[in-house]
Write an enzyme that holds these catalytic residues in place. Structure first.
Site, PDB file in Angstrom:
ATOM      1  N   ASP A   1       0.862  -1.175   0.000  1.00 55.93           N
ATOM      2  CA  ASP A   1       0.000   0.000   0.000  1.00 55.93           C
ATOM      3  C   ASP A   1       0.901   1.229   0.000  1.00 55.93           C
ATOM      4  O   ASP A   1       1.746   1.387   0.885  1.00 55.93           O
ATOM      5  CB  ASP A   1      -0.891   0.021   1.237  1.00 55.93           C
ATOM      6  CG  ASP A   1      -1.934  -1.083   1.223  1.00 55.93           C
ATOM      7  OD1 ASP A   1      -2.183  -1.646   0.154  1.00 55.93           O
ATOM      8  OD2 ASP A   1      -2.488  -1.386   2.296  1.00 55.93           O
TER       9      ASP A   1
ATOM     10  N   ASP B   1     -13.271  -5.193  -1.728  1.00 56.23           N
ATOM     11  CA  ASP B   1     -13.137  -4.931  -0.284  1.00 56.23           C
ATOM     12  C   ASP B   1     -14.451  -5.273   0.420  1.00 56.23           C
ATOM     13  O   ASP B   1     -15.315  -4.417   0.593  1.00 56.23           O
ATOM     14  CB  ASP B   1     -12.798  -3.461  -0.028  1.00 56.23           C
ATOM     15  CG  ASP B   1     -11.416  -3.080  -0.509  1.00 56.23           C
ATOM     16  OD1 ASP B   1     -10.533  -3.943  -0.508  1.00 56.23           O
ATOM     17  OD2 ASP B   1     -11.222  -1.908  -0.900  1.00 56.23           O
TER      18      ASP B   1
END
Length: 537
Positions: free
Chosen positions: A236, A392
């Site tokens: 990330d 997600d």
């Protein structure tokens, strides 16, 4: 395996046919790494003057042939192929040699070799994505220094079917035995990607480019080949509080340290990618979690990260975050295809679409809209193997299965009030906004629209070190025919073995446990070795 570079190549320049689709930068970087000069084809004259030619192709057969025709390159390319000068085709650069492809009916190929291109005939996931072996059928200079049990990177849905079987150089098994490379004189072409196959791929490229190498057959030819499980190192990436791009990791998507309030800084994305590549990561993924909506496209910071990483990392690179249409601060509009194209030209092999995929699926469900979505446009130009959908989801518990308009499972992990049913609700905007669509529905719609892979996260498991959400992964992977990458929750090498033994996941993602030094790629693969097939280092 050591790859030599810096050779005396004063008189040899490698010409690369770049027809404008896909990640040509990786081929350029690989050839440059080996010490050769590069010249890109800009006109038919460049093919006439070429001494040695590499044609890397990805995406759609029809789009490729149309572009070659529009650029008046078909006849010069056929002249080159008939001249006896060295040619290496990669992926579509192999398929282009044949007469036609079932992928694009009515559009002729080069016809240099008799035969067609057809879809893989297998019950396994399509596209065929990942590391598989090859079975040599005759001697070739390409095999110099190879043992015969190496793994190479494949990403394709179609295969060649030559009429003249003597041209077949290697085959590979994936539910069927298909042709994975051909060789006729100095014309060589591979379905696999040497530029994305680490040191083994660099060795194959070196063998092709060097003069005076005798044809050989590897000593340990495989009887059957197997697609191995992949370990994906994921980072990330976002700006920290000082404006630097750093790798970070959150607890259930919160990347700020609870004590200091600062963005967690776990290192440089370029340096970490290099380290994970050297440790044996099968793929590298960057998820950009900083919005750059007002930036001019060519100034996006992640483009530089990709360019720098691809100089020394020769496995597939995925970039996610920001793959959407937007208007910059100067009023210029960019489509999602424009953004994706910029990332591909900077070194990405695949792009990951997250929030936009949810919104597209909602529009599809409500209005049946299709034809011009970002998923369809990008897959039409670059191929479905280039489009990853990042989902997600979070568990949404129900006390009863009645009246719930979503895919429910009976769970072995009861809810807070003992609920035995749940569905996996999709979120957007980095896990901040729930939507009324479940992960199975989203995955199936995106597959129908042209996505080639699912990156399946879990908000419940993110940062917990409790292991992957096996129920989620089973539920989604059993409802789609494209590969699924398991993500979120890994806390030890044992969790990777568990997800591969108990689900259909073809790959598993490692993030925080790598960045924090809790384990390494080598330790994960060492734990898997002998239990599931991996590309072991």
């Amino acid at each position: 395996m050591t790859i030599l570079s810096g050779l005396d190549m004063d008189t040899k320049t490698v010409t690369i046919l770049d027809y404008g689709a896909g990640n040509v930068r990786s081929v350029i970087n690989a050839v440059t790494r080996l010490g050769y000069k590069i010249k890109l084809v800009k006109s038919p004259f460049d093919l006439k003057e070429a001494e040695i030619l590499i044609f890397p192709g990805v995406g759609s057969f029809g789009e490729m042939m149309k572009t070659l025709k529009d650029k008046n390159l078909i006849e010069p390319l056929l002249t080159y192929l008939s001249s006896g000068r060295p040619y290496l085709g990669i992926c579509l650069g192999l398929q282009a040699l044949f007469e036609y492809s079932d992928e694009s009916p009515g559009i002729p190929g080069l016809g240099f070799l008799k035969g067609r291109v057809r879809r893989l005939n297998t019950s396994f996931s399509i596209p065929h994505i990942g590391w598989n072996g090859i079975k040599p059928k005759k001697a070739s200079k390409l095999f110099n220094s190879l043992s015969g049990n190496e793994y190479l990177y494949f990403v394709h849905s179609y295969v060649v079917d030559p009429q003249d079987k003597t041209c077949i150089l290697t085959t590979t098994d994936y539910g069927e035995e298909f042709v994975s490379s051909v060789e006729v004189g100095n014309v060589m072409a591979t379905q696999f990607h040497p530029e994305k196959s680490g040191d083994v791929g660099l060795t194959i490229l070196k063998n092709f480019l060097e003069d005076g190498i005798s044809p050989v057959i590897p000593d340990s030819a495989l009887e059957t080949t197997t697609l191995v499980k992949r370990i994906v190192a994921c980072m990330d990436v976002r700006e920290d509080d000082e404006g630097r791009l750093v790798v970070t990791k959150g607890d259930q998507y919160d990347v700020r340290d609870t004590r200091t309030g600062q963005v967690r800084d776990l290192g440089s994305p370029v340096k970490l990618a290099q380290r994970y590549y050297e440790e044996g990561a099968d793929e590298i993924a960057f998820l950009n979690i900083t919005g750059y909506r007002n930036f001019p496209l060519l100034n996006l910071p992640m483009l530089d990260v990709l360019k720098e990483t691809s100089l020394n990392v020769f496995v597939p690179l995925t970039i996610g975050g920001g793959i959407t249409s937007y208007t910059d601060e100067e009023g210029r509009y960019y489509s999602a295809l424009d953004v994706a194209s910029a990332y591909f030209r900077s070194g990405a092999d695949k792009i990951s679409i997250g929030s936009d995929a949810v919104l597209i699926a909602e529009q599809f469900l409500q209005y049946g809209i299709r034809g011009n979505t970002s998923i369809e446009e990008i897959s039409r130009v670059y191929g479905n193997q280039a489009v990853v959908i990042s989902i997600d989801p979070k568990r949404h518990y129900e006390s009863s299965p009645h009246g719930v308009p979503h895919h429910l499972i009976v769970t072995d992990e009861p809810g807070p009030n003992g609920e035995r049913y749940c569905w996996f609700q999709c979120f957007i905007k980095g896990g901040r906004e729930p939507r009324d669509i479940d992960a199975i529905t989203l995955a199936r719609i995106c597959e129908e629209l042209g996505a080639g892979e699912i990156l399946l996260n879990s908000i419940d498991r993110d940062g917990t070190n409790l292991g992957f959400d096996l129920e989620l992964i089973k539920a989604v992977s059993e409802h789609v025919s494209i590969p699924v990458i398991a993500s979120s929750g890994a806390g030890s090498p044992a969790h990777f073995l568990e997800v591969f033994e108990k689900t259909k996941a073809e790959a598993a993602l490692a993030a925080g446990i790598l960045h924090r030094g809790e384990t390494t790629i080598k330790e994960i693969k060492g734990h898997l070795s002998g239990k599931v097939k991996v590309r072991y280092y």
